[in-house]
Design a protein around this motif. Structure first.
Motif, PDB file in Angstrom:
ATOM      1  N   LEU A 177      -4.407  -0.567   5.390  1.00 25.32           N
ATOM      2  CA  LEU A 177      -3.144  -0.490   6.109  1.00 25.32           C
ATOM      3  C   LEU A 177      -2.036  -1.342   5.502  1.00 25.32           C
ATOM      4  CD1 LEU A 177      -4.547  -0.611   9.738  1.00 25.32           C
ATOM      5  CD2 LEU A 177      -3.714   1.375   8.484  1.00 25.32           C
ATOM      6  N   ARG A 178      -2.361  -2.446   4.846  1.00 24.70           N
ATOM      7  CA  ARG A 178      -1.332  -3.375   4.385  1.00 24.70           C
ATOM      8  C   ARG A 178      -1.119  -3.404   2.874  1.00 24.70           C
ATOM      9  NH1 ARG A 178       1.516  -6.688   7.905  1.00 24.70           N
ATOM     10  NH2 ARG A 178       1.471  -8.122   6.192  1.00 24.70           N
ATOM     11  N   ASN A 179      -2.012  -2.864   2.106  1.00 24.66           N
ATOM     12  CA  ASN A 179      -1.912  -2.939   0.654  1.00 24.66           C
ATOM     13  C   ASN A 179      -0.888  -1.912   0.150  1.00 24.66           C
ATOM     14  OD1 ASN A 179      -2.380  -3.468  -2.013  1.00 24.66           O
ATOM     15  ND2 ASN A 179      -4.571  -3.119  -1.917  1.00 24.66           N
ATOM     16  N   PRO A 180       0.034  -2.307  -0.733  1.00 24.44           N
ATOM     17  CA  PRO A 180       1.033  -1.347  -1.212  1.00 24.44           C
ATOM     18  C   PRO A 180       0.450  -0.312  -2.175  1.00 24.44           C
ATOM     19  CG  PRO A 180       1.328  -3.445  -2.302  1.00 24.44           C
ATOM     20  CD  PRO A 180       0.283  -3.650  -1.243  1.00 24.44           C
ATOM     21  N   ASP A 181      -0.748  -0.486  -2.659  1.00 24.63           N
ATOM     22  CA  ASP A 181      -1.361   0.491  -3.548  1.00 24.63           C
ATOM     23  C   ASP A 181      -1.897   1.707  -2.803  1.00 24.63           C
ATOM     24  OD1 ASP A 181      -0.870  -1.138  -5.698  1.00 24.63           O
ATOM     25  OD2 ASP A 181      -2.800  -2.159  -5.538  1.00 24.63           O
ATOM     26  N   VAL A 182      -2.024   1.616  -1.488  1.00 25.77           N
ATOM     27  CA  VAL A 182      -2.554   2.711  -0.681  1.00 25.77           C
ATOM     28  C   VAL A 182      -1.390   3.509  -0.112  1.00 25.77           C
ATOM     29  CG1 VAL A 182      -3.944   3.291   1.341  1.00 25.77           C
ATOM     30  CG2 VAL A 182      -4.581   1.370  -0.099  1.00 25.77           C
ATOM     31  N   CYS A 183      -1.406   4.806  -0.318  1.00 25.83           N
ATOM     32  CA  CYS A 183      -0.325   5.685   0.138  1.00 25.83           C
ATOM     33  C   CYS A 183      -0.886   6.655   1.167  1.00 25.83           C
ATOM     34  CB  CYS A 183       0.276   6.418  -1.048  1.00 25.83           C
ATOM     35  SG  CYS A 183       1.622   7.492  -0.606  1.00 25.83           S
ATOM     36  N   TRP A 184      -0.520   6.498   2.425  1.00 25.81           N
ATOM     37  CA  TRP A 184      -0.996   7.376   3.483  1.00 25.81           C
ATOM     38  C   TRP A 184      -0.042   8.547   3.725  1.00 25.81           C
ATOM     39  CZ3 TRP A 184      -5.763   6.918   5.388  1.00 25.81           C
ATOM     40  CH2 TRP A 184      -6.409   5.696   5.241  1.00 25.81           C
ATOM     41  N   ASP A 185       1.254   8.349   3.432  1.00 19.34           N
ATOM     42  CA  ASP A 185       2.265   9.364   3.715  1.00 19.34           C
ATOM     43  C   ASP A 185       3.004   9.695   2.421  1.00 19.34           C
ATOM     44  OD1 ASP A 185       3.996  11.082   4.935  1.00 19.34           O
ATOM     45  OD2 ASP A 185       5.202   9.531   5.886  1.00 19.34           O
ATOM     46  N   ARG A 186       2.551  10.712   1.711  1.00 17.45           N
ATOM     47  CA  ARG A 186       3.152  11.050   0.420  1.00 17.45           C
ATOM     48  C   ARG A 186       4.507  11.737   0.575  1.00 17.45           C
ATOM     49  NH1 ARG A 186      -1.491  13.183  -3.648  1.00 17.45           N
ATOM     50  NH2 ARG A 186      -2.454  11.164  -3.953  1.00 17.45           N
ATOM     51  N   LYS A 187       4.764  12.354   1.701  1.00 17.87           N
ATOM     52  CA  LYS A 187       6.018  13.078   1.871  1.00 17.87           C
ATOM     53  C   LYS A 187       7.200  12.124   2.070  1.00 17.87           C
ATOM     54  CE  LYS A 187       6.130  16.941   4.165  1.00 17.87           C
ATOM     55  NZ  LYS A 187       6.082  17.892   5.272  1.00 17.87           N
ATOM     56  N   ASN A 188       7.069  11.150   2.957  1.00 19.14           N
ATOM     57  CA  ASN A 188       8.181  10.248   3.266  1.00 19.14           C
ATOM     58  C   ASN A 188       8.232   9.015   2.376  1.00 19.14           C
ATOM     59  OD1 ASN A 188       9.044  11.904   5.363  1.00 19.14           O
ATOM     60  ND2 ASN A 188       7.603  10.955   6.781  1.00 19.14           N
ATOM     61  N   ASN A 189       7.099   8.564   1.867  1.00 15.23           N
ATOM     62  CA  ASN A 189       7.072   7.350   1.054  1.00 15.23           C
ATOM     63  C   ASN A 189       6.054   7.541  -0.077  1.00 15.23           C
ATOM     64  OD1 ASN A 189       7.517   4.794   0.149  1.00 15.23           O
ATOM     65  ND2 ASN A 189       6.509   3.767   1.849  1.00 15.23           N
ATOM     66  N   PRO A 190       6.421   8.267  -1.134  1.00 15.46           N
ATOM     67  CA  PRO A 190       5.435   8.581  -2.167  1.00 15.46           C
ATOM     68  C   PRO A 190       5.045   7.389  -3.039  1.00 15.46           C
ATOM     69  CG  PRO A 190       7.566   9.463  -2.774  1.00 15.46           C
ATOM     70  CD  PRO A 190       7.709   8.905  -1.388  1.00 15.46           C
ATOM     71  N   GLU A 191       5.913   6.402  -3.158  1.00 15.83           N
ATOM     72  CA  GLU A 191       5.621   5.225  -3.985  1.00 15.83           C
ATOM     73  C   GLU A 191       5.903   3.956  -3.184  1.00 15.83           C
ATOM     74  OE1 GLU A 191       8.098   5.898  -7.362  1.00 15.83           O
ATOM     75  OE2 GLU A 191       6.629   7.198  -8.318  1.00 15.83           O
ATOM     76  N   PRO A 192       4.974   3.517  -2.331  1.00 14.62           N
ATOM     77  CA  PRO A 192       5.252   2.362  -1.469  1.00 14.62           C
ATOM     78  C   PRO A 192       5.380   1.053  -2.232  1.00 14.62           C
ATOM     79  CG  PRO A 192       2.991   3.081  -1.206  1.00 14.62           C
ATOM     80  CD  PRO A 192       3.664   4.080  -2.090  1.00 14.62           C
ATOM     81  N   TRP A 193       4.855   0.966  -3.439  1.00 12.91           N
ATOM     82  CA  TRP A 193       4.939  -0.272  -4.200  1.00 12.91           C
ATOM     83  C   TRP A 193       6.356  -0.527  -4.695  1.00 12.91           C
ATOM     84  CZ3 TRP A 193       1.898   3.898  -5.235  1.00 12.91           C
ATOM     85  CH2 TRP A 193       2.324   4.755  -6.233  1.00 12.91           C
ATOM     86  N   ASN A 194       7.205   0.523  -4.779  1.00 11.78           N
ATOM     87  CA  ASN A 194       8.596   0.327  -5.193  1.00 11.78           C
ATOM     88  C   ASN A 194       9.473  -0.161  -4.053  1.00 11.78           C
ATOM     89  OD1 ASN A 194       8.250   1.016  -7.847  1.00 11.78           O
ATOM     90  ND2 ASN A 194       8.683   3.181  -7.515  1.00 11.78           N
ATOM     91  N   LYS A 195       9.042   0.003  -2.820  1.00 14.94           N
ATOM     92  CA  LYS A 195       9.829  -0.421  -1.663  1.00 14.94           C
ATOM     93  C   LYS A 195       9.533  -1.867  -1.251  1.00 14.94           C
ATOM     94  CE  LYS A 195      10.760   4.027  -0.185  1.00 14.94           C
ATOM     95  NZ  LYS A 195      11.989   4.619  -0.374  1.00 14.94           N
ATOM     96  N   MET A 196       8.623  -2.519  -1.967  1.00 14.74           N
ATOM     97  CA  MET A 196       8.273  -3.909  -1.632  1.00 14.74           C
ATOM     98  C   MET A 196       9.371  -4.845  -2.123  1.00 14.74           C
ATOM     99  SD  MET A 196       5.184  -4.079  -0.202  1.00 14.74           S
ATOM    100  CE  MET A 196       4.697  -5.730  -0.529  1.00 14.74           C
ATOM    101  N   ALA A 197       9.806  -5.736  -1.272  1.00 10.19           N
ATOM    102  CA  ALA A 197      10.750  -6.779  -1.674  1.00 10.19           C
ATOM    103  C   ALA A 197       9.965  -7.899  -2.358  1.00 10.19           C
ATOM    104  CB  ALA A 197      11.484  -7.308  -0.454  1.00 10.19           C
ATOM    105  N   PRO A 198      10.620  -8.688  -3.209  1.00  7.17           N
ATOM    106  CA  PRO A 198       9.878  -9.775  -3.859  1.00  7.17           C
ATOM    107  C   PRO A 198       9.433 -10.864  -2.893  1.00  7.17           C
ATOM    108  CG  PRO A 198      12.179  -9.799  -4.517  1.00  7.17           C
ATOM    109  CD  PRO A 198      11.970  -8.569  -3.703  1.00  7.17           C
ATOM    110  N   THR A 199      10.000 -10.889  -1.693  1.00 10.69           N
ATOM    111  CA  THR A 199       9.607 -11.909  -0.717  1.00 10.69           C
ATOM    112  C   THR A 199       8.488 -11.445   0.197  1.00 10.69           C
ATOM    113  OG1 THR A 199      11.335 -11.139   0.771  1.00 10.69           O
ATOM    114  CG2 THR A 199      11.899 -12.945  -0.725  1.00 10.69           C
ATOM    115  N   ASP A 200       8.016 -10.210   0.035  1.00  6.95           N
ATOM    116  CA  ASP A 200       6.911  -9.700   0.866  1.00  6.95           C
ATOM    117  C   ASP A 200       5.577 -10.208   0.337  1.00  6.95           C
ATOM    118  OD1 ASP A 200       8.717  -8.309   2.363  1.00  6.95           O
ATOM    119  OD2 ASP A 200       8.368  -6.388   1.367  1.00  6.95           O
ATOM    120  N   GLN A 201       4.801 -10.792   1.220  1.00  6.75           N
ATOM    121  CA  GLN A 201       3.468 -11.249   0.837  1.00  6.75           C
ATOM    122  C   GLN A 201       2.468 -10.189   1.256  1.00  6.75           C
ATOM    123  OE1 GLN A 201       2.137 -14.914   2.550  1.00  6.75           O
ATOM    124  NE2 GLN A 201       0.129 -14.753   1.637  1.00  6.75           N
ATOM    125  N   TYR A 202       1.804  -9.605   0.279  1.00  5.60           N
ATOM    126  CA  TYR A 202       0.777  -8.618   0.579  1.00  5.60           C
ATOM    127  C   TYR A 202      -0.605  -9.091   0.181  1.00  5.60           C
ATOM    128  CZ  TYR A 202       0.963  -7.337  -4.349  1.00  5.60           C
ATOM    129  OH  TYR A 202       0.933  -7.372  -5.705  1.00  5.60           O
TER     130      TYR A 202
END
Length: 91
Positions: free
Chosen positions: A47-72
């Motif tokens: 649920l929290r890892n940016p490498d896992v993509c559950w919704d390819r239609k709305n957010n195909p690349e979740p790792w690009n939406k991470m801010a540098p201040t987000d701790q994952y």
């Protein structure tokens, strides 16, 4: 008593074992706790890892939406994420 235990289901068999020998209670406790903790960690990874993509239609690349201040990461030793700045371009 042995013939009676063979006719029980798995859970009832475990409870029968616990009532017969009290030395197995810590074993069941720690194995159950380890199982619960490992399942919680797997759920956190899913649920929290940016490498896992559950919704390819709305957010195909979740790792690009991470801010540098987000701790994952689960545990950060000497990293203050609030002071990090973005080093790469926006995609």
């Amino acid at each position: 008593m042995v013939m009676f235990v063979n006719n029980l289901s798995g859970v009832n068999h475990s409870l029968m074992l616990l009532s017969c020998s009290l030395q197995l209670i810590p074993l069941f406790f720690f194995i159950g706790g380890g199982t619960v903790m490992s399942l919680m960690y797997l759920a956190r990874l899913g649920l929290r890892n940016p490498d896992v993509c559950w919704d390819r239609k709305n957010n195909p690349e979740p790792w690009n939406k991470m801010a540098p201040t987000d701790q994952y990461k689960f545990f950060a030793v000497n990293t203050d994420y609030s002071k990090l700045k973005k080093q790469g371009p926006d995609f």
